[in-house]
Design an enzyme around this catalytic site. Structure first.
Site, PDB file in Angstrom:
ATOM      1  N   CYS A   2       0.810  -1.123   0.022  1.00 41.34           N
ATOM      2  CA  CYS A   2      -0.042  -0.006  -0.005  1.00 41.34           C
ATOM      3  C   CYS A   2       0.664   1.302   0.016  1.00 41.34           C
ATOM      4  O   CYS A   2       1.950   1.325   0.427  1.00 41.34           O
ATOM      5  CB  CYS A   2      -0.927   0.100   1.229  1.00 41.34           C
ATOM      6  SG  CYS A   2      -2.060  -1.371   1.259  1.00 41.34           S
ATOM      7  N   ARG A  28       6.179  -0.551  -4.365  1.00 44.60           N
ATOM      8  CA  ARG A  28       5.853  -1.155  -3.072  1.00 44.60           C
ATOM      9  C   ARG A  28       4.488  -2.309  -3.308  1.00 44.60           C
ATOM     10  O   ARG A  28       4.594  -2.947  -2.290  1.00 44.60           O
ATOM     11  CB  ARG A  28       4.964  -0.107  -2.161  1.00 44.60           C
ATOM     12  CG  ARG A  28       5.927   0.906  -1.645  1.00 44.60           C
ATOM     13  CD  ARG A  28       5.205   2.067  -1.002  1.00 44.60           C
ATOM     14  NE  ARG A  28       4.684   1.757   0.336  1.00 44.60           N
ATOM     15  CZ  ARG A  28       5.519   1.893   1.372  1.00 44.60           C
ATOM     16  NH1 ARG A  28       6.720   2.337   1.303  1.00 44.60           N
ATOM     17  NH2 ARG A  28       4.985   1.438   2.450  1.00 44.60           N
ATOM     18  N   TRP A  71      -2.930  -2.915  -1.711  1.00 44.24           N
ATOM     19  CA  TRP A  71      -2.604  -4.199  -1.642  1.00 44.24           C
ATOM     20  C   TRP A  71      -3.667  -4.832  -0.620  1.00 44.24           C
ATOM     21  O   TRP A  71      -3.616  -4.896   0.512  1.00 44.24           O
ATOM     22  CB  TRP A  71      -1.083  -4.603  -1.111  1.00 44.24           C
ATOM     23  CG  TRP A  71      -0.630  -5.765  -1.428  1.00 44.24           C
ATOM     24  CD1 TRP A  71       0.092  -6.232  -2.866  1.00 44.24           C
ATOM     25  CD2 TRP A  71      -0.649  -7.002  -0.498  1.00 44.24           C
ATOM     26  NE1 TRP A  71       0.519  -7.607  -2.577  1.00 44.24           N
ATOM     27  CE2 TRP A  71       0.009  -8.140  -1.244  1.00 44.24           C
ATOM     28  CE3 TRP A  71      -1.070  -7.241   0.709  1.00 44.24           C
ATOM     29  CZ2 TRP A  71       0.064  -9.198  -0.621  1.00 44.24           C
ATOM     30  CZ3 TRP A  71      -1.048  -8.584   1.371  1.00 44.24           C
ATOM     31  CH2 TRP A  71      -0.363  -9.382   0.601  1.00 44.24           C
ATOM     32  N   ASN A  97      -3.217   2.758   5.214  1.00 47.35           N
ATOM     33  CA  ASN A  97      -2.333   1.593   5.379  1.00 47.35           C
ATOM     34  C   ASN A  97      -2.193   0.770   6.478  1.00 47.35           C
ATOM     35  O   ASN A  97      -2.134   1.336   7.502  1.00 47.35           O
ATOM     36  CB  ASN A  97      -0.914   2.213   4.835  1.00 47.35           C
ATOM     37  CG  ASN A  97      -0.621   2.780   3.713  1.00 47.35           C
ATOM     38  OD1 ASN A  97      -1.482   2.736   2.748  1.00 47.35           O
ATOM     39  ND2 ASN A  97       0.645   3.235   3.289  1.00 47.35           N
ATOM     40  N   GLY A  98      -2.003  -0.498   6.353  1.00 49.39           N
ATOM     41  CA  GLY A  98      -1.769  -1.345   7.705  1.00 49.39           C
ATOM     42  C   GLY A  98      -3.185  -2.296   7.767  1.00 49.39           C
ATOM     43  O   GLY A  98      -3.841  -2.532   6.859  1.00 49.39           O
ATOM     44  N   GLU A 468      18.789 -17.318  -1.976  1.00 49.72           N
ATOM     45  CA  GLU A 468      18.277 -16.126  -2.756  1.00 49.72           C
ATOM     46  C   GLU A 468      18.240 -16.529  -3.842  1.00 49.72           C
ATOM     47  O   GLU A 468      17.101 -15.855  -4.500  1.00 49.72           O
ATOM     48  CB  GLU A 468      19.581 -14.984  -2.338  1.00 49.72           C
ATOM     49  CG  GLU A 468      19.173 -13.828  -3.186  1.00 49.72           C
ATOM     50  CD  GLU A 468      17.587 -13.122  -2.733  1.00 49.72           C
ATOM     51  OE1 GLU A 468      17.178 -12.214  -3.581  1.00 49.72           O
ATOM     52  OE2 GLU A 468      17.209 -13.535  -1.724  1.00 49.72           O
ATOM     53  N   LYS A 472      14.534 -15.540  -5.726  1.00 47.65           N
ATOM     54  CA  LYS A 472      14.339 -14.900  -6.927  1.00 47.65           C
ATOM     55  C   LYS A 472      13.685 -15.722  -8.069  1.00 47.65           C
ATOM     56  O   LYS A 472      12.648 -15.124  -8.655  1.00 47.65           O
ATOM     57  CB  LYS A 472      15.793 -14.406  -7.616  1.00 47.65           C
ATOM     58  CG  LYS A 472      16.593 -13.277  -6.747  1.00 47.65           C
ATOM     59  CD  LYS A 472      15.876 -11.984  -7.128  1.00 47.65           C
ATOM     60  CE  LYS A 472      15.125 -11.312  -6.054  1.00 47.65           C
ATOM     61  NZ  LYS A 472      15.313 -11.480  -4.532  1.00 47.65           N
ATOM     62  N   GLU A 475       9.916 -15.787  -6.988  1.00 49.02           N
ATOM     63  CA  GLU A 475       9.362 -14.474  -7.320  1.00 49.02           C
ATOM     64  C   GLU A 475       8.985 -14.294  -8.925  1.00 49.02           C
ATOM     65  O   GLU A 475       7.907 -13.669  -8.815  1.00 49.02           O
ATOM     66  CB  GLU A 475      10.128 -13.332  -6.814  1.00 49.02           C
ATOM     67  CG  GLU A 475      10.366 -13.341  -5.169  1.00 49.02           C
ATOM     68  CD  GLU A 475      11.219 -12.364  -4.569  1.00 49.02           C
ATOM     69  OE1 GLU A 475      11.062 -11.863  -3.408  1.00 49.02           O
ATOM     70  OE2 GLU A 475      12.160 -12.067  -5.305  1.00 49.02           O
ATOM     71  N   HIS A 491      20.051 -36.707   3.294  1.00 53.58           N
ATOM     72  CA  HIS A 491      19.086 -36.766   4.488  1.00 53.58           C
ATOM     73  C   HIS A 491      17.672 -36.778   4.341  1.00 53.58           C
ATOM     74  O   HIS A 491      16.851 -37.148   5.082  1.00 53.58           O
ATOM     75  CB  HIS A 491      19.214 -35.706   5.685  1.00 53.58           C
ATOM     76  CG  HIS A 491      20.816 -36.025   6.361  1.00 53.58           C
ATOM     77  ND1 HIS A 491      20.899 -36.551   7.401  1.00 53.58           N
ATOM     78  CD2 HIS A 491      21.862 -35.215   6.105  1.00 53.58           C
ATOM     79  CE1 HIS A 491      22.206 -36.714   7.676  1.00 53.58           C
ATOM     80  NE2 HIS A 491      22.785 -35.622   7.106  1.00 53.58           N
ATOM     81  N   LYS A 585       7.041  -4.903  -2.141  1.00 55.72           N
ATOM     82  CA  LYS A 585       8.439  -4.658  -1.598  1.00 55.72           C
ATOM     83  C   LYS A 585       8.334  -4.296  -0.307  1.00 55.72           C
ATOM     84  O   LYS A 585       9.404  -4.588   0.385  1.00 55.72           O
ATOM     85  CB  LYS A 585       9.015  -3.679  -2.548  1.00 55.72           C
ATOM     86  CG  LYS A 585      10.401  -3.538  -2.693  1.00 55.72           C
ATOM     87  CD  LYS A 585      11.204  -2.682  -3.833  1.00 55.72           C
ATOM     88  CE  LYS A 585      12.469  -2.691  -3.713  1.00 55.72           C
ATOM     89  NZ  LYS A 585      13.225  -3.832  -4.165  1.00 55.72           N
TER      90      LYS A 585
END
Length: 590
Positions: A2, A28, A71, A97-98, A468, A472, A475, A491, A585
């Site tokens: 947001c 964002r 969002w 927002n929130g 990482e 990527k 995403e 294992h 983000k």
């Protein structure tokens, strides 16, 4: 997640300014948006689902406006659920927002008082609660303050009234005020980047503060007491606020190509800063490194560097899973938090808790004025320029380079470390400008984009690199990728190895190389297709991406081909590279 953006000032094209601000906030992450303006004592709102598109709405010229990118959390992705929301009598509009965690209870109470709701959101419950409080308060600002206190969770709201008042309150989610030299133009936003080209000074609201803007005057208040508090005007220090692809097709690949630059920024920071902080690291009883998502992988790599290079027994924590450590972290300990935005909710919650216990906090952030920076005893800035793609690349490399410098400083070998980073910067630049290597990665991306499962294995300095790389790929491609510690293969994960399954190994010329090659041979024996990122070819590799042997900075070199590979996989699949589905983000809610 947001974004809030608002403007009041001398321009009569406030809506256009807000649209521009929302576009600069779109990194964002969002799924719907809205803009509201005040004209002739009448409020008008336009809301849409999808990408912010100024051409899709026609708003009259005005000198005051607020906007929001949403969002979805409570309520589906619809225009009705987008912000801003009207008061019942249209006397004000509000964006939020929130997450108001107790909104369901409040909503039930308000329904009993015959309030009606036209959306599914917690935000509209805040609106109606303000209306209820307004019945018994002398001013709208007091009604906002009173209502805001009744909600739990990390929330920030902004309100525009029919009489031209702009009121905002913060508890968790970020809010920054920007002004020009004579206050003839005033901006409110979720981050400084969105209005950076337009302002000379900023005011960062702390948690528990409220701001009112009316007649070119800014006033700040303590939400708990209602008392007026003095605000601090800070210089706008964003060095590069341009939001431009600079000839690249997407921000992601442009930002990958900026990685040599961000490493040089780390090198250029005064050595005294690193050495002074190294004293705090070595003095601490315990060192914890904390982050979420990509920053969580960076935190783990920083802890690795501190352990192996600085001989510091550092531990890494995932922000959302660190609650059970809070009781263990004490006043003689040090908490280190790398973050792009500096506003990650689950990390902030831990920082706020240990701050009360006297724990020293250090942060490495790219966004000026962030809450993490304000909570920190040791404040470090990446100065890497805006990172617009939701998938973090250059900031991750910047975080690793910074952590590496800290570890080298702790072992009194900072000059040696900076020399290694200079070589790294040059080698990354050469790699990215090798047409042969980029063409090879493009071919590999096309092949991997057709697969259902991709595995990545590494060990030691490359463990967090394969983690990482996995992040990527997930995403950007929306495919299943799975990073495995090479030593853990036997294992459990060896059951998944079968003919044709692609397995990416990241190998450096270090003490664990033999262990990684042993795992590779075990996978190869079961018919897997081996893709190796390594400084030297082995007969067992089916495909090989050559990288230089750079000693203890090799891990930072090795992430680059994985980032480029993830980028081209997303391109091949036709996905929205800079804004992948469902993720944001800046994750400002838990």
């Amino acid at each position: 997640m947001c974004g809030i953006f608002a403007y009041v000032g001398k321009s009569d094209n406030a809506a256009a300014i807000v649209f521009e601000g929302l576009k600069r906030l779109d990194y964002r992450g969002y799924d719907s948006w809205g803009v509201g303006i005040l004209k002739n004592e009448s409020l008008r709102v336009e809301k849409r689902v999808g990408v912010v598109d100024r051409a899709s709405v026609k708003l009259p010229r005005s000198s005051i406006a607020i906007g929001h990118t949403r969002w979805a959390t409570n309520g589906a992705v619809t225009a009705a659920n987008a912000h801003p929301h009207y008061a019942s009598d249209r006397s004000f509009i509000l964006a939020h927002n929130g997450i108001a965690e107790n909104f369901a209870i409040r909503k039930e109470e308000l329904i009993k008082k015959r309030y009606r709701f036209v959306s599914e959101t917690d935000t509209e419950v805040i609106v109606r609660q303000i209306e209820e409080e307004r019945k018994r308060t002398p001013t709208l600002a007091e009604a906002v303050r009173s209502a805001f206190k009744t909600f739990t969770g990390r929330n920030t709201i902004i309100l525009l009234s029919r009489d031209g008042q702009m009121i905002a309150a913060r508890n968790g989610s970020p809010l920054v005020v920007g002004v020009n030299d004579n206050f003839s133009e005033i901006y409110l936003s979720s981050d400084t980047l969105s209005f950076a080209p337009r302002v000379s000074q900023i005011i960062v609201l702390d948690n528990g503060q409220m701001v009112t803007v009316f007649d070119n005057k800014v006033s700040t208040f303590d939400i708990k007491t209602g008392r007026k508090v003095r605000y601090l005007l800070e210089k706008n220090t964003i060095l590069d606020s341009s939001v431009d692809k600079k000839g690249h097709k997407h921000f992601m690949i442009k930002e990958i190509y900026e990685e040599p630059l961000v490493i040089n920024r780390i090198i250029e920071q005064p050595s005294s800063i690193y050495r002074n902080f190294a004293k705090a690291i070595t003095k601490a009883a315990h060192v914890y490194c904390i982050g979420s998502g990509t920053a969580g992988k960076a935190a783990a790599q920083i802890a690795y560097y501190l352990r192996t290079l600085g001989k510091i027994p550092a531990v890494s924590l995932i922000g959302a899973e660190a609650q059970d450590y809070i009781s263990l972290i004490g006043k003689n300990d040090l908490l280190i938090a790398p973050s792009q935005s500096g506003e990650t909710a689950d990390v902030l919650e831990v920082m706020e808790a240990v701050k009360k216990k006297g724990t020293k906090i250090a942060s490495f952030v790219n966004m000026p004025g962030s809450m993490m920076t304000r909570l920190s005893d040791y404040k470090f800035m990446a100065e890497a320029g805006p990172e617009i793609c939701v998938m973090s690349t250059k900031i991750f490399v910047s975080q690793l380079a910074w952590g590496y410098c800290m570890a080298k400083a702790a072992s009194e070998k900072l000059d040696e470390g900076k020399s290694a980073l200079r070589i790294l910067s040059d080698r990354i630049d050469r790699f990215l400008h090798s047409e042969e290597k980029i063409a090879q990665i493009k071919r590999l991306a096309k092949a991997l984009a057709a697969k259902h499962d991709i595995f990545l294995l590494g060990k030691g300095q490359n463990l967090q690199i394969v983690n990482e790389g996995m992040v990527k790929m997930i995403e950007g491609s929306y495919l299943h990728a799975h990073a495995i510690p090479a030593g853990d293969l036997k294992h459990y994960a060896i059951t998944l190895m079968e003919p044709g399954v692609p397995v990416i190994f990241v190998i450096s010329n270090d003490t664990v190389k033999t262990d990684v090659l042993n795992a590779l041979h075990e996978v190869k024996a079961r018919g897997a297709h081996i893709i190796a990122i390594a400084p030297r070819r082995e007969k067992s590799f089916d495909e090989y991406i050559e990288v230089p042997d750079l000693g203890d900075v090799s891990a930072m070199m090795n992430i680059v081909p994985l980032q480029v590979l993830a980028y081209y996989m997303a391109v091949v699949l036709g996905h929205n590279v800079d804004k992948p589905r469902n993720i944001a983000k800046s994750v400002t809610v838990k």
